[in-house]
Design a protein around this motif. Structure first.
Motif, PDB file in Angstrom:
ATOM      1  N   PRO A  32       0.876  -0.860  -0.138  1.00  0.00           N
ATOM      2  CA  PRO A  32      -0.265   0.473   0.108  1.00  0.00           C
ATOM      3  C   PRO A  32       1.096   1.058  -0.321  1.00  0.00           C
ATOM      4  O   PRO A  32       1.878   1.116   0.634  1.00  0.00           O
ATOM      5  N   ARG A  33       0.368   2.283  -0.598  1.00  0.00           N
ATOM      6  CA  ARG A  33       1.299   3.480  -1.168  1.00  0.00           C
ATOM      7  C   ARG A  33       1.472   3.957   0.682  1.00  0.00           C
ATOM      8  O   ARG A  33       2.636   4.181   1.088  1.00  0.00           O
ATOM      9  N   ALA A  34       0.910   4.399   1.508  1.00  0.00           N
ATOM     10  CA  ALA A  34       1.270   5.334   2.645  1.00  0.00           C
ATOM     11  C   ALA A  34       2.121   4.375   3.584  1.00  0.00           C
ATOM     12  O   ALA A  34       2.354   4.705   4.209  1.00  0.00           O
ATOM     13  N   ARG A  35       1.848   2.936   3.340  1.00  0.00           N
ATOM     14  CA  ARG A  35       2.422   1.391   4.016  1.00  0.00           C
ATOM     15  C   ARG A  35       4.324   1.692   3.483  1.00  0.00           C
ATOM     16  O   ARG A  35       5.010   2.529   4.182  1.00  0.00           O
ATOM     17  N   LEU A  36       4.145   2.081   2.317  1.00  0.00           N
ATOM     18  CA  LEU A  36       5.607   2.322   1.702  1.00  0.00           C
ATOM     19  C   LEU A  36       6.104   3.537   2.430  1.00  0.00           C
ATOM     20  O   LEU A  36       7.151   3.987   2.247  1.00  0.00           O
ATOM     21  N   LEU A  37       5.473   4.438   1.713  1.00  0.00           N
ATOM     22  CA  LEU A  37       6.073   5.859   2.402  1.00  0.00           C
ATOM     23  C   LEU A  37       6.577   5.522   3.802  1.00  0.00           C
ATOM     24  O   LEU A  37       7.475   6.761   4.646  1.00  0.00           O
ATOM     25  N   ALA A  38       5.301   5.341   4.942  1.00  0.00           N
ATOM     26  CA  ALA A  38       5.577   5.498   6.409  1.00  0.00           C
ATOM     27  C   ALA A  38       6.872   4.622   6.484  1.00  0.00           C
ATOM     28  O   ALA A  38       7.912   5.040   7.572  1.00  0.00           O
ATOM     29  N   SER A  39       7.040   3.463   6.404  1.00  0.00           N
ATOM     30  CA  SER A  39       8.201   2.352   6.118  1.00  0.00           C
ATOM     31  C   SER A  39       9.728   3.222   5.867  1.00  0.00           C
ATOM     32  O   SER A  39      10.560   3.743   6.409  1.00  0.00           O
ATOM     33  N   LYS A  40       9.741   3.939   4.544  1.00  0.00           N
ATOM     34  CA  LYS A  40      10.586   4.874   4.131  1.00  0.00           C
ATOM     35  C   LYS A  40      11.088   5.964   5.023  1.00  0.00           C
ATOM     36  O   LYS A  40      12.057   6.454   5.244  1.00  0.00           O
ATOM     37  N   LEU A  41      10.064   6.740   5.262  1.00  0.00           N
ATOM     38  CA  LEU A  41       9.644   7.920   6.344  1.00  0.00           C
ATOM     39  C   LEU A  41      10.452   7.525   7.555  1.00  0.00           C
ATOM     40  O   LEU A  41      11.394   8.281   8.437  1.00  0.00           O
ATOM     41  N   VAL A  42      10.190   6.606   8.500  1.00  0.00           N
ATOM     42  CA  VAL A  42      10.332   6.360   9.453  1.00  0.00           C
ATOM     43  C   VAL A  42      11.457   6.004   9.230  1.00  0.00           C
ATOM     44  O   VAL A  42      12.650   6.050  10.469  1.00  0.00           O
ATOM     45  N   VAL A  43      12.332   5.005   8.976  1.00  0.00           N
ATOM     46  CA  VAL A  43      13.869   4.947   8.058  1.00  0.00           C
ATOM     47  C   VAL A  43      14.861   5.494   8.056  1.00  0.00           C
ATOM     48  O   VAL A  43      15.121   5.610   8.859  1.00  0.00           O
ATOM     49  N   ALA A  44      14.251   6.760   7.031  1.00  0.00           N
ATOM     50  CA  ALA A  44      15.049   7.421   6.276  1.00  0.00           C
ATOM     51  C   ALA A  44      15.173   8.623   8.515  1.00  0.00           C
ATOM     52  O   ALA A  44      16.495   8.754   8.366  1.00  0.00           O
TER      53      ALA A  44
END
Length: 290
Positions: free
Chosen positions: A125-137
């Protein structure tokens, strides 16, 4: 014989599928950790205290100018002073770069590699992808900010010894209070950089060029610093995150001052929340073709 390929919606209805289990943080973190830019940035930040140590060894101990003592002038007093000096020389610009790099590169790089659409077709899911990338970043950005003063504290203690933090205004902070106060300063620096993170992340969802997102975030941060130097703006400068970027120094006072850090944190978080919201909203409606 013909075969059909599942659509993302059909896959989402497949037995065992859990949207929250796609693109785990551990997987994304390992992917980002193995990238060359992560290793290079870590090496640069870890090397800075050694560069300062060599500079002080070659140039001699710093001294006050015009009878005005600054934190830089007390850099060689103790390891704690050296760590604080490392934070002083880097918080204005150097620590902006890893935050902009990790947050600005994370989505744009996938688009540049033409792998973004395949991640979404997994289906993630797009929101999941962004959330994962944001948290890691953000996690890597925080790690970068912690790495510098930690190495600085170790190098400074080895070179100048362990002791209380000598304050430019006179007096000292007990050695037992030094590490908690430095940790508070680092925490504020990280919070103050959330606006840069939000800007870089939003730009990363708008472009396929990672350098454009990173450069745009760094450039606009520089613009903010320039505007803060325009004293004619008066009280309007208090709405600029750059105006509060050195408020962490209030954590290194005999009596802890919260006013400047509280105002700076609220300004940065407010801007960051708007930018993160724009990133999620725009990416959710974006036609992904790369």
């Amino acid at each position: 014989m013909t075969t059909t390929r599942e659509t993302p919606r059909e896959a989402a209805q497949a037995p065992g599928y859990r949207a929250g289990h796609t693109l785990p943080l551990r997987v994304e973190a390992l992917r980002q950790l193995g990238r060359r830019r992560t290793l290079v940035m870590g090496a640069v930040l870890a090397a800075l205290p050694f560069v300062l140590l060599i500079a002080f060894a070659v140039g001699g101990e710093p001294g006050g100018r015009n009878d005005r003592i600054t934190l830089m002038d007390t850099a060689t007093a103790t390891g704690a002073n050296f760590a604080a000096t490392c934070l002083l020389v880097s918080s204005g610009f150097l620590l902006v770069i890893p935050v902009a790099l990790f947050c600005g590169d994370t989505v744009a790089a996938e688009a540049g590699w033409s792998s973004l659409r395949y991640l979404l077709a997994a289906p993630v899911p797009r929101a999941r992808l962004l959330a994962s990338k944001l948290v890691v970043a953000l996690g890597f950005g925080l790690a970068a900010m912690v790495l510098l003063p930690v190495v600085g504290l170790a190098v400074g203690t080895a070179a100048y010894g362990w002791g209380p933090l000598e304050l430019p205004t006179g007096g000292t902070l007990p050695a037992s209070d030094t590490v908690p106060r430095l940790a508070l300063a680092v925490a504020f620096v990280f919070v103050s950089q959330l606006v840069t993170a939000g800007l870089a992340f939003w730009l990363s969802t708008k472009t396929d060029a990672p350098l454009g997102a990173v450069g745009g975030a760094v450039g606009l941060t520089i613009v903010g610093n320039v505007l803060d130097a325009v004293t004619a703006l008066g009280d309007w400068r208090e709405f600029l995150p750059a105006h509060w970027q050195f408020a962490w120094a209030d954590a290194l006072q005999p009596q802890l001052e919260w006013g400047g850090m509280a105002k700076g944190a609220s300004v940065s978080v407010a801007y960051a929340l708007v930018l993160f919201a724009l990133a999620f909203r725009g990416f959710g409606r974006k036609d992904i073709v790369s």
